[in-house]
Scaffold this motif. Sequence first.
Motif, PDB file in Angstrom:
ATOM      1  N   PHE A   1       6.845  27.412 -54.676  1.00 33.03           N
ATOM      2  CA  PHE A   1       6.283  28.570 -53.977  1.00 33.03           C
ATOM      3  C   PHE A   1       4.862  28.245 -53.514  1.00 33.03           C
ATOM      4  N   GLU A   2       4.605  28.547 -52.250  1.00 29.18           N
ATOM      5  CA  GLU A   2       3.313  28.215 -51.656  1.00 29.18           C
ATOM      6  C   GLU A   2       2.270  29.293 -51.913  1.00 29.18           C
ATOM      7  N   GLN A   3       2.708  30.533 -52.064  1.00 24.12           N
ATOM      8  CA  GLN A   3       1.777  31.626 -52.323  1.00 24.12           C
ATOM      9  C   GLN A   3       2.308  32.465 -53.479  1.00 24.12           C
ATOM     10  N   ILE A   4       1.454  32.709 -54.460  1.00 25.03           N
ATOM     11  CA  ILE A   4       1.853  33.514 -55.616  1.00 25.03           C
ATOM     12  C   ILE A   4       1.043  34.807 -55.616  1.00 25.03           C
ATOM     13  N   ILE A   5       1.757  35.923 -55.666  1.00 20.81           N
ATOM     14  CA  ILE A   5       1.165  37.255 -55.675  1.00 20.81           C
ATOM     15  C   ILE A   5       1.426  37.848 -57.055  1.00 20.81           C
ATOM     16  N   ALA A   6       0.364  38.179 -57.771  1.00 17.77           N
ATOM     17  CA  ALA A   6       0.483  38.705 -59.131  1.00 17.77           C
ATOM     18  C   ALA A   6       0.151  40.192 -59.139  1.00 17.77           C
ATOM     19  N   ILE A   7       0.932  40.956 -59.910  1.00 13.81           N
ATOM     20  CA  ILE A   7       0.752  42.399 -60.005  1.00 13.81           C
ATOM     21  C   ILE A   7       0.689  42.769 -61.483  1.00 13.81           C
TER      22      ILE A   7
ATOM     23  N   LEU B   1      -9.910  42.758 -64.778  1.00 15.08           N
ATOM     24  CA  LEU B   1      -8.776  42.490 -63.890  1.00 15.08           C
ATOM     25  C   LEU B   1      -9.145  42.827 -62.440  1.00 15.08           C
ATOM     26  N   ILE B   2      -9.851  43.930 -62.259  1.00  8.31           N
ATOM     27  CA  ILE B   2     -10.294  44.324 -60.922  1.00  8.31           C
ATOM     28  C   ILE B   2     -11.139  43.219 -60.297  1.00  8.31           C
ATOM     29  N   GLU B   3     -11.959  42.576 -61.116  1.00 10.94           N
ATOM     30  CA  GLU B   3     -12.820  41.503 -60.617  1.00 10.94           C
ATOM     31  C   GLU B   3     -12.012  40.307 -60.096  1.00 10.94           C
ATOM     32  N   HIS B   4     -10.777  40.156 -60.562  1.00  8.66           N
ATOM     33  CA  HIS B   4      -9.903  39.071 -60.105  1.00  8.66           C
ATOM     34  C   HIS B   4      -8.864  39.554 -59.088  1.00  8.66           C
ATOM     35  N   SER B   5      -9.013  40.789 -58.617  1.00  3.83           N
ATOM     36  CA  SER B   5      -8.018  41.392 -57.731  1.00  3.83           C
ATOM     37  C   SER B   5      -8.453  41.348 -56.276  1.00  3.83           C
ATOM     38  N   ASN B   6      -7.476  41.196 -55.414  1.00  6.99           N
ATOM     39  CA  ASN B   6      -7.708  41.336 -53.975  1.00  6.99           C
ATOM     40  C   ASN B   6      -7.433  42.760 -53.510  1.00  6.99           C
ATOM     41  N   TYR B   7      -6.562  43.451 -54.251  1.00  8.76           N
ATOM     42  CA  TYR B   7      -6.178  44.815 -53.902  1.00  8.76           C
ATOM     43  C   TYR B   7      -6.026  45.633 -55.178  1.00  8.76           C
ATOM     44  N   ILE B   8      -6.192  46.960 -55.020  1.00 10.82           N
ATOM     45  CA  ILE B   8      -5.912  47.900 -56.110  1.00 10.82           C
ATOM     46  C   ILE B   8      -5.042  49.017 -55.529  1.00 10.82           C
ATOM     47  N   THR B   9      -3.959  49.343 -56.197  1.00 11.67           N
ATOM     48  CA  THR B   9      -3.113  50.457 -55.766  1.00 11.67           C
ATOM     49  C   THR B   9      -2.885  51.382 -56.956  1.00 11.67           C
ATOM     50  N   PHE B  10      -2.633  52.656 -56.648  1.00 13.88           N
ATOM     51  CA  PHE B  10      -2.494  53.650 -57.714  1.00 13.88           C
ATOM     52  C   PHE B  10      -1.175  54.407 -57.658  1.00 13.88           C
ATOM     53  N   SER B  11      -0.235  53.950 -56.836  1.00 13.96           N
ATOM     54  CA  SER B  11       1.092  54.564 -56.820  1.00 13.96           C
ATOM     55  C   SER B  11       2.115  53.504 -56.460  1.00 13.96           C
ATOM     56  N   GLU B  12       3.358  53.735 -56.864  1.00 16.82           N
ATOM     57  CA  GLU B  12       4.395  52.754 -56.542  1.00 16.82           C
ATOM     58  C   GLU B  12       4.660  52.707 -55.039  1.00 16.82           C
ATOM     59  N   THR B  13       4.506  53.839 -54.357  1.00 12.34           N
ATOM     60  CA  THR B  13       4.693  53.855 -52.904  1.00 12.34           C
ATOM     61  C   THR B  13       3.666  52.961 -52.223  1.00 12.34           C
ATOM     62  N   ALA B  14       2.400  53.103 -52.636  1.00 11.28           N
ATOM     63  CA  ALA B  14       1.336  52.285 -52.047  1.00 11.28           C
ATOM     64  C   ALA B  14       1.548  50.809 -52.365  1.00 11.28           C
TER      65      ALA B  14
ATOM     66  N   PHE C   1      -3.693  36.407 -62.928  1.00  6.12           N
ATOM     67  CA  PHE C   1      -4.438  36.630 -61.685  1.00  6.12           C
ATOM     68  C   PHE C   1      -5.306  35.421 -61.349  1.00  6.12           C
ATOM     69  N   GLU C   2      -5.866  34.792 -62.369  1.00  3.62           N
ATOM     70  CA  GLU C   2      -6.726  33.625 -62.138  1.00  3.62           C
ATOM     71  C   GLU C   2      -5.961  32.478 -61.471  1.00  3.62           C
ATOM     72  N   LYS C   3      -4.688  32.353 -61.795  1.00  2.00           N
ATOM     73  CA  LYS C   3      -3.870  31.264 -61.244  1.00  2.00           C
ATOM     74  C   LYS C   3      -3.170  31.641 -59.936  1.00  2.00           C
TER      75      LYS C   3
ATOM     76  N   GLY D   1      -4.087  38.795 -56.139  1.00  2.07           N
ATOM     77  CA  GLY D   1      -3.947  39.666 -57.304  1.00  2.07           C
ATOM     78  C   GLY D   1      -3.972  41.125 -56.885  1.00  2.07           C
ATOM     79  N   ILE D   2      -3.002  41.894 -57.406  1.00  4.50           N
ATOM     80  CA  ILE D   2      -2.939  43.332 -57.111  1.00  4.50           C
ATOM     81  C   ILE D   2      -3.006  44.087 -58.434  1.00  4.50           C
ATOM     82  N   ALA D   3      -4.094  44.817 -58.653  1.00  3.86           N
ATOM     83  CA  ALA D   3      -4.212  45.663 -59.838  1.00  3.86           C
ATOM     84  C   ALA D   3      -3.459  46.963 -59.559  1.00  3.86           C
ATOM     85  N   PHE D   4      -2.589  47.321 -60.486  1.00  5.27           N
ATOM     86  CA  PHE D   4      -1.730  48.493 -60.313  1.00  5.27           C
ATOM     87  C   PHE D   4      -2.142  49.564 -61.319  1.00  5.27           C
ATOM     88  N   GLY D   5      -2.556  50.717 -60.815  1.00  7.54           N
ATOM     89  CA  GLY D   5      -3.121  51.740 -61.693  1.00  7.54           C
ATOM     90  C   GLY D   5      -2.329  53.015 -61.799  1.00  7.54           C
TER      91      GLY D   5
END
Length: 199
Positions: A143-149, A178-191, A159-161, A165-169
């Motif tokens: 896999f060339e790109q890894i997206i962690a949630i 974790l937020i410091e290692h995140s590219n995005y933060i979402t607060f619902s499953e729809t988002a 997230f470091e690897k 990184g997507i922090a899910f709240g």
Amino acid sequence: MKAYCFDLDGTLTRLELLPMIANEIGLHEEISALTEATIKGVIPFRKSFLLRCRLLNEISVSRVNEIVQEIPLYEAIVNFINANSQNCFVVTGNLDVWVLCLQKKIKARFYCSKASVKDNFIKSIDTVLEKSDAIDEIRRLGFEQIIAIGDGMGDVSMFEKADVGIAFGATHEPIQSLIEHSNYITFSETALCKLLNTL
């Protein structure tokens, strides 16, 4: 090729597994306190997990699976995983024998801690998963790109690897480290699902 790597507790499940299991033997408050301290990074995951397993080892593996079977999931996220099963992974510190029933619902490859079972009870904890090791192994699959949630301290090494990184709240407020290692933060499953479909 992208890989989507999901934490389990509080990310795919609407409740934390170990406190729910602990209800069975009247240790909900104790396990919840340990779980919360672990999520926040007050206690290292490995130490906390082994202690929680020791407290819960009088519950049979089959009974644990019955309890886990009833824990509600974020259905939209599970639907995303099941539609993209070749690219999705569940990376959880939970024991493989405790989450077998979820592997029938969530069509992804699971990376878990491992236990040996004798007469339907945990005999020993053989390995405690390091989430960063799971990411290394997934990357070796090509896999060339890894997206962690994820949502807690146990997800920081993942997230470091990862590349994204997507922090899910939705279940817990994501912790600051974790937020410091995140590219995005979402607060619902729809988002979260909307974001995953645009990456």
